[in-house]
Motif scaffolding. Structure first.
Motif, PDB file in Angstrom:
ATOM      1  N   ARG A 215       7.015   6.012  -1.216  1.00  0.00           N
ATOM      2  CA  ARG A 215       6.772   4.835  -0.806  1.00  0.00           C
ATOM      3  C   ARG A 215       5.603   3.828  -0.742  1.00  0.00           C
ATOM      4  O   ARG A 215       5.020   4.028  -0.604  1.00  0.00           O
ATOM      5  CB  ARG A 215       7.830   4.629   0.381  1.00  0.00           C
TER       6      ARG A 215
ATOM      7  N   LEU B 164      10.287  -1.831   3.722  1.00  0.00           N
ATOM      8  CA  LEU B 164       9.410   0.008   2.776  1.00  0.00           C
ATOM      9  C   LEU B 164      10.063   0.050   0.809  1.00  0.00           C
ATOM     10  O   LEU B 164      11.171  -1.224   1.526  1.00  0.00           O
ATOM     11  CB  LEU B 164       9.821   0.938   3.219  1.00  0.00           C
TER      12      LEU B 164
ATOM     13  N   GLU C 261      10.503   1.967  -2.086  1.00  0.00           N
ATOM     14  CA  GLU C 261      11.340   3.252  -2.957  1.00  0.00           C
ATOM     15  C   GLU C 261      11.681   3.074  -4.326  1.00  0.00           C
ATOM     16  O   GLU C 261      11.896   2.366  -4.540  1.00  0.00           O
ATOM     17  CB  GLU C 261      12.023   4.002  -1.545  1.00  0.00           C
TER      18      GLU C 261
ATOM     19  N   SER D 121       4.418   0.682   1.590  1.00  0.00           N
ATOM     20  CA  SER D 121       4.491  -0.234   2.599  1.00  0.00           C
ATOM     21  C   SER D 121       4.130  -1.777   2.067  1.00  0.00           C
ATOM     22  O   SER D 121       3.185  -1.771   1.514  1.00  0.00           O
ATOM     23  CB  SER D 121       2.937   0.507   3.462  1.00  0.00           C
TER      24      SER D 121
ATOM     25  N   THR E 126       0.800  -0.732   0.268  1.00  0.00           N
ATOM     26  CA  THR E 126      -0.095  -0.163   0.021  1.00  0.00           C
ATOM     27  C   THR E 126       0.632   1.427  -0.005  1.00  0.00           C
ATOM     28  O   THR E 126       2.163   1.445   0.438  1.00  0.00           O
ATOM     29  CB  THR E 126      -1.155   0.075   0.656  1.00  0.00           C
ATOM     30  N   PRO E 127       0.353   2.517  -0.740  1.00  0.00           N
ATOM     31  CA  PRO E 127       1.197   4.004  -1.180  1.00  0.00           C
ATOM     32  C   PRO E 127       1.496   4.063   1.155  1.00  0.00           C
ATOM     33  O   PRO E 127       0.460   3.825   1.463  1.00  0.00           O
ATOM     34  CB  PRO E 127       0.271   4.384  -1.295  1.00  0.00           C
ATOM     35  N   ASP E 128       2.168   4.629   1.149  1.00  0.00           N
ATOM     36  CA  ASP E 128       2.682   5.276   1.932  1.00  0.00           C
ATOM     37  C   ASP E 128       2.443   7.136   2.529  1.00  0.00           C
ATOM     38  O   ASP E 128       2.194   7.464   0.622  1.00  0.00           O
ATOM     39  CB  ASP E 128       3.506   5.136   3.310  1.00  0.00           C
ATOM     40  N   ASP E 129       2.712   8.174   2.575  1.00  0.00           N
ATOM     41  CA  ASP E 129       2.292   9.234   2.772  1.00  0.00           C
ATOM     42  C   ASP E 129       3.404   9.659   2.488  1.00  0.00           C
ATOM     43  O   ASP E 129       4.171  10.412   1.648  1.00  0.00           O
ATOM     44  CB  ASP E 129       2.619  10.095   4.172  1.00  0.00           C
TER      45      ASP E 129
ATOM     46  N   GLU F 141       8.177  -6.513   7.912  1.00  0.00           N
ATOM     47  CA  GLU F 141       7.302  -5.556   7.213  1.00  0.00           C
ATOM     48  C   GLU F 141       8.791  -4.873   6.560  1.00  0.00           C
ATOM     49  O   GLU F 141       9.869  -5.239   7.145  1.00  0.00           O
ATOM     50  CB  GLU F 141       7.179  -4.225   7.238  1.00  0.00           C
TER      51      GLU F 141
END
Length: 159
Positions: A52, A75, A77, A54, A46-49, A73
């Motif tokens: 990137r 990230l 990028e 997640s 899922t997109p993060d703020d 988990e």
């Protein structure tokens, strides 16, 4: 690692391709202790703020003497081109690059005192296989995962 003999599905935009929810099945082979286990669960991208992705995985791990919840988990990028992503640990330390332009890639990561050899292969638009071959003084493990797409993310007009 063995030479790739099955077909691969090239991916032009890795982030867009990964988005959504995937069913995860993993075999766990601890060759040092002659133990085998498994993991079943869900992997979401899922997109993060911060722009990137997640990468979050949750499910149940099964070992000969243990059954219980497990999660991890990362990230992701953007890399230099859309088919390439950088995989980061949650604290943003680099793990490895992931280039899906040909549908298959290999990478290595040194995590003292262990070495991780990583292989990702996109088999179809809905199936990804990846493995971690971990070698070190106390580790001799092979973790093999199959992701099967469950759903794409909802489009903004569907929310």
């Amino acid at each position: 690692m063995p030479v790739e003999t099955q077909s691969c599905f090239p991916v032009a935009d890795a982030a867009a391709f990964l988005l959504g929810t995937w069913e995860a099945e993993r075999t766990l082979m601890d060759n040092a202790g002659s133990r085998h286990g498994s993991f079943t669960g869900t992997t979401t991208f899922t997109p993060d703020d911060a722009g990137r992705l997640s990468w979050f995985e949750t499910g149940t791990v099964f070992w000969p003497d243990f059954r219980g919840p497990a999660f991890r988990e990362y990230l992701l990028e953007a890399g230099p081109v859309p088919s390439n992503l950088r995989v980061l640990f949650p604290d943003k330390r680099p793990f490895h690059d992931l280039d899906l332009s040909t549908g298959s890639c290999t990478a290595e990561h040194w995590c003292s005192p262990d070495a991780y050899r990583i292989r990702f292969t996109v088999r179809t638009p809905d199936i990804i296989e990846y493995s971690w071959d971990v070698q070190g003084p106390a580790k001799d493990q092979l973790l093999t995962t199959v992701l099967r797409r469950r759903s794409f993310p909802a489009l903004p007009h569907e929310l």
